[in-house]
Scaffold this motif. Structure first.
Motif, PDB file in Angstrom:
ATOM      1  N   ARG A   1       0.833  -1.199   0.000  1.00  0.00           N
ATOM      2  CA  ARG A   1       0.000   0.000   0.000  1.00  0.00           C
ATOM      3  C   ARG A   1       0.873   1.257   0.000  1.00  0.00           C
ATOM      4  N   PHE A   2       1.930   1.261   0.807  1.00  0.00           N
ATOM      5  CA  PHE A   2       2.838   2.403   0.864  1.00  0.00           C
ATOM      6  C   PHE A   2       3.473   2.663  -0.507  1.00  0.00           C
ATOM      7  N   VAL A   3       4.000   1.613  -1.129  1.00  0.00           N
ATOM      8  CA  VAL A   3       4.654   1.769  -2.436  1.00  0.00           C
ATOM      9  C   VAL A   3       3.621   2.189  -3.482  1.00  0.00           C
TER      10      VAL A   3
ATOM     11  N   ALA B   1      -0.247 -12.080  -2.431  1.00  0.00           N
ATOM     12  CA  ALA B   1      -0.840 -13.398  -2.156  1.00  0.00           C
ATOM     13  C   ALA B   1       0.203 -14.503  -2.276  1.00  0.00           C
ATOM     14  N   ASP B   2       1.211 -14.297  -3.133  1.00  0.00           N
ATOM     15  CA  ASP B   2       2.296 -15.266  -3.296  1.00  0.00           C
ATOM     16  C   ASP B   2       3.355 -15.132  -2.208  1.00  0.00           C
ATOM     17  N   GLY B   3       3.176 -14.162  -1.307  1.00  0.00           N
ATOM     18  CA  GLY B   3       4.099 -13.984  -0.197  1.00  0.00           C
ATOM     19  C   GLY B   3       5.371 -13.227  -0.531  1.00  0.00           C
ATOM     20  N   LYS B   4       5.384 -12.544  -1.674  1.00  0.00           N
ATOM     21  CA  LYS B   4       6.564 -11.770  -2.068  1.00  0.00           C
ATOM     22  C   LYS B   4       6.571 -10.430  -1.352  1.00  0.00           C
ATOM     23  N   HIS B   5       7.763  -9.956  -1.007  1.00  0.00           N
ATOM     24  CA  HIS B   5       7.930  -8.601  -0.498  1.00  0.00           C
ATOM     25  C   HIS B   5       7.805  -7.656  -1.685  1.00  0.00           C
TER      26      HIS B   5
ATOM     27  N   GLU C   1      14.715  -2.140  -6.211  1.00  0.00           N
ATOM     28  CA  GLU C   1      14.989  -0.945  -5.406  1.00  0.00           C
ATOM     29  C   GLU C   1      14.792   0.353  -6.181  1.00  0.00           C
ATOM     30  N   ASP C   2      14.851   0.297  -7.502  1.00  0.00           N
ATOM     31  CA  ASP C   2      14.585   1.477  -8.333  1.00  0.00           C
ATOM     32  C   ASP C   2      13.095   1.494  -8.670  1.00  0.00           C
ATOM     33  N   VAL C   3      12.310   1.924  -7.706  1.00  0.00           N
ATOM     34  CA  VAL C   3      10.850   1.902  -7.851  1.00  0.00           C
ATOM     35  C   VAL C   3      10.416   2.817  -8.997  1.00  0.00           C
ATOM     36  N   ALA C   4      11.025   3.982  -9.125  1.00  0.00           N
ATOM     37  CA  ALA C   4      10.678   4.896 -10.216  1.00  0.00           C
ATOM     38  C   ALA C   4      11.022   4.269 -11.563  1.00  0.00           C
TER      39      ALA C   4
END
Length: 102
Positions: free
Chosen positions: A16-18, A53-57, A64-67
């Motif tokens: 949700r934050f991302v 749902a697959d348990g991934k972070h 790490e490069d979200v943009a």
């Protein structure tokens, strides 16, 4: 849009934050009436729901490069910058083609 935002509320905190950070970034590029961006937003929500749902972070999904992840994610989505990109390319190509025929 409201239905999509309800689905976002159900995501795990990290997703949700991302999503919320990406959402602000995303809408700064929306072109036209925004319908293309809504479709892309829907696809991102689905990706996040499945990955959670697959348990991934979340950073396993975005890196790490979200943009950079998001730039690639919206690559084929209509953006307000598209007309500027086309105009620049057209001007350069027309100028170079003109110079090559001299």
């Amino acid at each position: 849009y409201k239905d999509q935002m309800e689905r976002v509320k159900a995501l795990p905190d990290d997703y949700r934050f991302v999503f919320e950070k990406m959402n602000g970034y995303m809408w700064s590029f929306a072109g036209g009436d925004g319908s293309d961006m809504l479709k892309t937003q829907q696809e991102l929500i689905e990706l996040f729901e499945t990955s959670a749902a697959d348990g991934k972070h979340v950073l396993e999904v975005t890196g790490e490069d979200v943009a950079g992840f998001y730039d690639e994610f919206i690559r084929d989505t209509k953006k307000w910058t598209d007309s500027y990109r086309k105009k620049l390319n057209r001007k350069v190509l027309n100028n170079i083609e003109t110079d090559n025929h001299k």
